[in-house]
Design a protein around this motif. Structure first.
Motif, PDB file in Angstrom:
ATOM      1  N   ALA A   1       1.085  -1.232   0.344  1.00 28.89           N
ATOM      2  CA  ALA A   1      -0.096  -0.365   0.110  1.00 28.89           C
ATOM      3  C   ALA A   1       1.216   0.965  -0.540  1.00 28.89           C
ATOM      4  O   ALA A   1       0.956   2.145  -1.031  1.00 28.89           O
ATOM      5  CB  ALA A   1      -0.835   0.157   0.908  1.00 28.89           C
ATOM      6  N   ILE A   2       1.654   1.544   1.107  1.00 26.19           N
ATOM      7  CA  ILE A   2       2.371   2.392   0.786  1.00 26.19           C
ATOM      8  C   ILE A   2       3.049   2.738  -0.536  1.00 26.19           C
ATOM      9  O   ILE A   2       3.743   4.339  -0.431  1.00 26.19           O
ATOM     10  CB  ILE A   2       3.615   2.673   2.248  1.00 26.19           C
ATOM     11  CG1 ILE A   2       3.091   1.660   3.487  1.00 26.19           C
ATOM     12  CG2 ILE A   2       4.638   3.344   2.706  1.00 26.19           C
ATOM     13  CD1 ILE A   2       3.999   2.287   4.949  1.00 26.19           C
ATOM     14  N   GLY A   3       4.010   1.556  -1.279  1.00 30.28           N
ATOM     15  CA  GLY A   3       4.961   1.557  -1.860  1.00 30.28           C
ATOM     16  C   GLY A   3       3.646   2.145  -3.023  1.00 30.28           C
ATOM     17  O   GLY A   3       4.098   3.068  -4.517  1.00 30.28           O
ATOM     18  N   ILE A   4       2.724   1.750  -3.217  1.00 30.91           N
ATOM     19  CA  ILE A   4       2.054   2.626  -4.449  1.00 30.91           C
ATOM     20  C   ILE A   4       1.886   3.834  -3.941  1.00 30.91           C
ATOM     21  O   ILE A   4       1.920   4.779  -5.168  1.00 30.91           O
ATOM     22  CB  ILE A   4       0.837   1.534  -4.364  1.00 30.91           C
ATOM     23  CG1 ILE A   4       0.333   0.473  -5.370  1.00 30.91           C
ATOM     24  CG2 ILE A   4      -0.278   2.244  -5.305  1.00 30.91           C
ATOM     25  CD1 ILE A   4      -0.474  -0.863  -4.372  1.00 30.91           C
ATOM     26  N   LEU A   5       1.362   4.541  -2.626  1.00 38.49           N
ATOM     27  CA  LEU A   5       1.227   5.671  -2.821  1.00 38.49           C
ATOM     28  C   LEU A   5       2.489   6.364  -3.328  1.00 38.49           C
ATOM     29  O   LEU A   5       2.248   8.067  -3.368  1.00 38.49           O
ATOM     30  CB  LEU A   5       0.416   6.016  -1.376  1.00 38.49           C
ATOM     31  CG  LEU A   5      -0.610   5.611  -0.895  1.00 38.49           C
ATOM     32  CD1 LEU A   5      -0.793   5.322   0.688  1.00 38.49           C
ATOM     33  CD2 LEU A   5      -2.154   5.692  -1.998  1.00 38.49           C
ATOM     34  N   VAL A   6       3.654   6.060  -3.037  1.00 35.67           N
ATOM     35  CA  VAL A   6       4.942   6.624  -3.167  1.00 35.67           C
ATOM     36  C   VAL A   6       5.094   7.051  -4.739  1.00 35.67           C
ATOM     37  O   VAL A   6       5.048   7.789  -5.598  1.00 35.67           O
ATOM     38  CB  VAL A   6       5.974   6.049  -2.542  1.00 35.67           C
ATOM     39  CG1 VAL A   6       7.404   6.568  -2.976  1.00 35.67           C
ATOM     40  CG2 VAL A   6       5.170   6.050  -1.130  1.00 35.67           C
ATOM     41  N   PHE A   7       4.957   5.534  -5.381  1.00 38.10           N
ATOM     42  CA  PHE A   7       4.897   5.608  -6.529  1.00 38.10           C
ATOM     43  C   PHE A   7       3.826   6.203  -7.383  1.00 38.10           C
ATOM     44  O   PHE A   7       5.003   6.453  -8.379  1.00 38.10           O
ATOM     45  CB  PHE A   7       4.528   4.084  -7.353  1.00 38.10           C
ATOM     46  CG  PHE A   7       5.427   3.697  -8.639  1.00 38.10           C
ATOM     47  CD1 PHE A   7       6.331   3.942  -9.098  1.00 38.10           C
ATOM     48  CD2 PHE A   7       4.071   3.755  -9.507  1.00 38.10           C
ATOM     49  CE1 PHE A   7       6.538   3.345 -10.876  1.00 38.10           C
ATOM     50  CE2 PHE A   7       4.344   3.960 -10.950  1.00 38.10           C
ATOM     51  CZ  PHE A   7       5.470   3.786 -11.490  1.00 38.10           C
ATOM     52  N   PHE A   8       2.667   6.276  -7.579  1.00 31.89           N
ATOM     53  CA  PHE A   8       1.648   6.969  -8.051  1.00 31.89           C
ATOM     54  C   PHE A   8       2.159   8.619  -7.401  1.00 31.89           C
ATOM     55  O   PHE A   8       1.469   9.263  -7.782  1.00 31.89           O
ATOM     56  CB  PHE A   8       0.488   6.602  -7.710  1.00 31.89           C
ATOM     57  CG  PHE A   8       0.253   5.314  -8.445  1.00 31.89           C
ATOM     58  CD1 PHE A   8       0.277   6.200 -10.127  1.00 31.89           C
ATOM     59  CD2 PHE A   8      -0.193   4.122  -8.066  1.00 31.89           C
ATOM     60  CE1 PHE A   8      -0.095   4.738 -11.080  1.00 31.89           C
ATOM     61  CE2 PHE A   8       0.531   3.150  -8.763  1.00 31.89           C
ATOM     62  CZ  PHE A   8       0.058   2.926 -10.479  1.00 31.89           C
ATOM     63  N   ASN A   9       2.550   9.109  -6.180  1.00 29.40           N
ATOM     64  CA  ASN A   9       3.107   9.993  -5.693  1.00 29.40           C
ATOM     65  C   ASN A   9       1.893  11.019  -5.436  1.00 29.40           C
ATOM     66  O   ASN A   9       1.725  11.991  -5.584  1.00 29.40           O
ATOM     67  CB  ASN A   9       3.727  11.149  -7.474  1.00 29.40           C
ATOM     68  CG  ASN A   9       4.389  12.283  -6.318  1.00 29.40           C
ATOM     69  OD1 ASN A   9       4.687  12.311  -5.916  1.00 29.40           O
ATOM     70  ND2 ASN A   9       3.942  13.229  -7.039  1.00 29.40           N
ATOM     71  N   HIS A  10       0.332  10.587  -5.306  1.00 30.70           N
ATOM     72  CA  HIS A  10      -0.542  10.892  -4.269  1.00 30.70           C
ATOM     73  C   HIS A  10      -2.011  10.116  -3.742  1.00 30.70           C
ATOM     74  O   HIS A  10      -1.659   9.223  -4.196  1.00 30.70           O
ATOM     75  CB  HIS A  10      -1.488  12.219  -5.809  1.00 30.70           C
ATOM     76  CG  HIS A  10      -1.824  11.511  -6.971  1.00 30.70           C
ATOM     77  ND1 HIS A  10      -3.465  11.225  -6.720  1.00 30.70           N
ATOM     78  CD2 HIS A  10      -1.651  10.893  -7.669  1.00 30.70           C
ATOM     79  CE1 HIS A  10      -4.029  10.112  -7.755  1.00 30.70           C
ATOM     80  NE2 HIS A  10      -2.406  10.314  -8.489  1.00 30.70           N
ATOM     81  N   PHE A  11      -2.521  11.112  -2.851  1.00 29.18           N
ATOM     82  CA  PHE A  11      -3.586  10.317  -2.185  1.00 29.18           C
ATOM     83  C   PHE A  11      -4.822  10.970  -2.457  1.00 29.18           C
ATOM     84  O   PHE A  11      -4.867  12.202  -1.914  1.00 29.18           O
ATOM     85  CB  PHE A  11      -3.150   9.617  -0.870  1.00 29.18           C
ATOM     86  CG  PHE A  11      -4.457   8.909  -0.538  1.00 29.18           C
ATOM     87  CD1 PHE A  11      -4.360   7.977  -1.116  1.00 29.18           C
ATOM     88  CD2 PHE A  11      -5.155   9.704  -0.084  1.00 29.18           C
ATOM     89  CE1 PHE A  11      -5.590   6.526   0.152  1.00 29.18           C
ATOM     90  CE2 PHE A  11      -6.283   8.127   1.228  1.00 29.18           C
ATOM     91  CZ  PHE A  11      -6.505   7.475   0.516  1.00 29.18           C
ATOM     92  N   GLY A  12      -6.218  10.350  -3.246  1.00 30.26           N
ATOM     93  CA  GLY A  12      -6.808  11.398  -3.611  1.00 30.26           C
ATOM     94  C   GLY A  12      -6.420  12.540  -4.354  1.00 30.26           C
ATOM     95  O   GLY A  12      -6.051  12.950  -5.182  1.00 30.26           O
ATOM     96  N   LYS A  13      -6.712  13.561  -3.735  1.00 31.97           N
ATOM     97  CA  LYS A  13      -6.145  15.154  -4.379  1.00 31.97           C
ATOM     98  C   LYS A  13      -4.680  15.759  -3.787  1.00 31.97           C
ATOM     99  O   LYS A  13      -4.552  16.061  -3.775  1.00 31.97           O
ATOM    100  CB  LYS A  13      -7.060  16.650  -4.270  1.00 31.97           C
ATOM    101  CG  LYS A  13      -8.471  16.136  -4.505  1.00 31.97           C
ATOM    102  CD  LYS A  13      -9.805  17.372  -5.002  1.00 31.97           C
ATOM    103  CE  LYS A  13     -10.702  16.365  -5.764  1.00 31.97           C
ATOM    104  NZ  LYS A  13     -11.630  17.836  -5.377  1.00 31.97           N
ATOM    105  N   LYS A  14      -4.595  14.551  -2.852  1.00 36.08           N
ATOM    106  CA  LYS A  14      -3.297  15.434  -2.776  1.00 36.08           C
ATOM    107  C   LYS A  14      -2.120  14.755  -2.398  1.00 36.08           C
ATOM    108  O   LYS A  14      -1.582  13.640  -2.797  1.00 36.08           O
ATOM    109  CB  LYS A  14      -3.357  15.142  -1.076  1.00 36.08           C
ATOM    110  CG  LYS A  14      -1.538  15.515   0.116  1.00 36.08           C
ATOM    111  CD  LYS A  14      -1.963  14.657   1.809  1.00 36.08           C
ATOM    112  CE  LYS A  14      -1.263  15.622   2.203  1.00 36.08           C
ATOM    113  NZ  LYS A  14      -0.860  17.143   1.973  1.00 36.08           N
ATOM    114  N   ARG A  15      -1.194  16.174  -3.273  1.00 33.99           N
ATOM    115  CA  ARG A  15       0.274  15.117  -3.859  1.00 33.99           C
ATOM    116  C   ARG A  15       1.192  15.068  -2.605  1.00 33.99           C
ATOM    117  O   ARG A  15       1.764  16.432  -1.726  1.00 33.99           O
ATOM    118  CB  ARG A  15       0.703  16.253  -4.639  1.00 33.99           C
ATOM    119  CG  ARG A  15      -0.525  15.874  -6.103  1.00 33.99           C
ATOM    120  CD  ARG A  15       0.493  17.291  -7.233  1.00 33.99           C
ATOM    121  NE  ARG A  15      -0.526  17.146  -8.433  1.00 33.99           N
ATOM    122  CZ  ARG A  15      -0.016  16.184  -9.512  1.00 33.99           C
ATOM    123  NH1 ARG A  15       1.088  15.417  -9.344  1.00 33.99           N
ATOM    124  NH2 ARG A  15      -0.438  15.811 -10.625  1.00 33.99           N
TER     125      ARG A  15
END
Length: 214
Positions: free
Chosen positions: A162-176
């Motif tokens: 989960a953390i790797g996906i968030l870091v790779f795609f560089n955002h969560f929802g509208k937050k970068r």
């Protein structure tokens, strides 16, 4: 025309791909225009450059040379500097009333599709390399007892994905997490560039580009 246009410079800049919602296309619809003389600028902006038919092709490619020629027909002494691409893709789209329900439905469908698609890919990868078996062997090697399949390794691995996906795609929802574009944005931009280059080549090859000799 009057000599008042002598030595005046008009700067124009267009985008590779522009969408318009009016069949009668004026230069202000597809270009950013700047001139020291606001009168010249305002007159150039309302010059009609093309008209899309009610039926048939609603996309075309227009050469900047055609735009410059159209301007020079009215203002022959005007100097023009193009700061953008040399070929512009113009697409006509009829104005449509957006339904919030339909938009939410599309977002929900894509979200579900992406969720299950990603889950299937991760599970297939884990099965291919036998992650569960490997974790069991590591656990038994360290502790000396068989793993029940639900321990610190499995929990850490799940959180790490989960953390790797968030870091790779560089955002969560509208937050970068940073100002850099996401890998998806980079790939989509490359894909758009390929489409635009292909469209320009096709129209040019088939003689359908709006150019000075058309």
């Amino acid at each position: 025309m009057s000599n008042s246009y002598d030595k005046k410079t008009l700067y124009i800049k267009g985008e590779n791909n522009t969408e318009v919602q009016n069949r009668d296309v004026m230069l202000k619809d597809i270009l950013t225009i700047e001139c020291a003389d606001s009168n010249i600028e305002n007159q150039i902006k309302v010059l009609k450059i093309l008209k899309f038919p009610e039926k048939g092709q609603h996309r075309t490619v227009i050469s900047v040379l055609k735009i410059i020629k159209s301007i020079h027909e009215k203002y022959p002494n005007l100097q023009i500097e193009n700061l953008g691409p040399t070929d512009l893709i113009v697409t006509y789209e009829k104005p449509k009333e957006k339904s919030r329900f339909v938009e939410y439905l599309k977002v929900g469908f894509v979200s579900v599709l992406v969720f299950f698609g990603a889950a299937f890919s991760i599970m297939s990868f884990n099965n291919d390399i036998s992650v569960t078996r490997m974790f069991g062997q590591i656990y038994e090697l360290v502790t000396g007892t068989p793993s029940d399949g639900f321990g610190a390794l499995e929990i850490s691995y799940s959180i790490g994905i989960a953390i790797g996906i968030l870091v790779f795609f560089n955002h969560f929802g509208k937050k970068r997490f940073s100002v850099d574009p996401t890998p998806m944005e980079v790939e989509m931009r490359l894909y758009e560039n390929d489409i635009q280059t292909t469209l320009v080549d096709i129209y040019s090859r088939h003689g359908e580009e709006i150019d000075v000799d058309s």
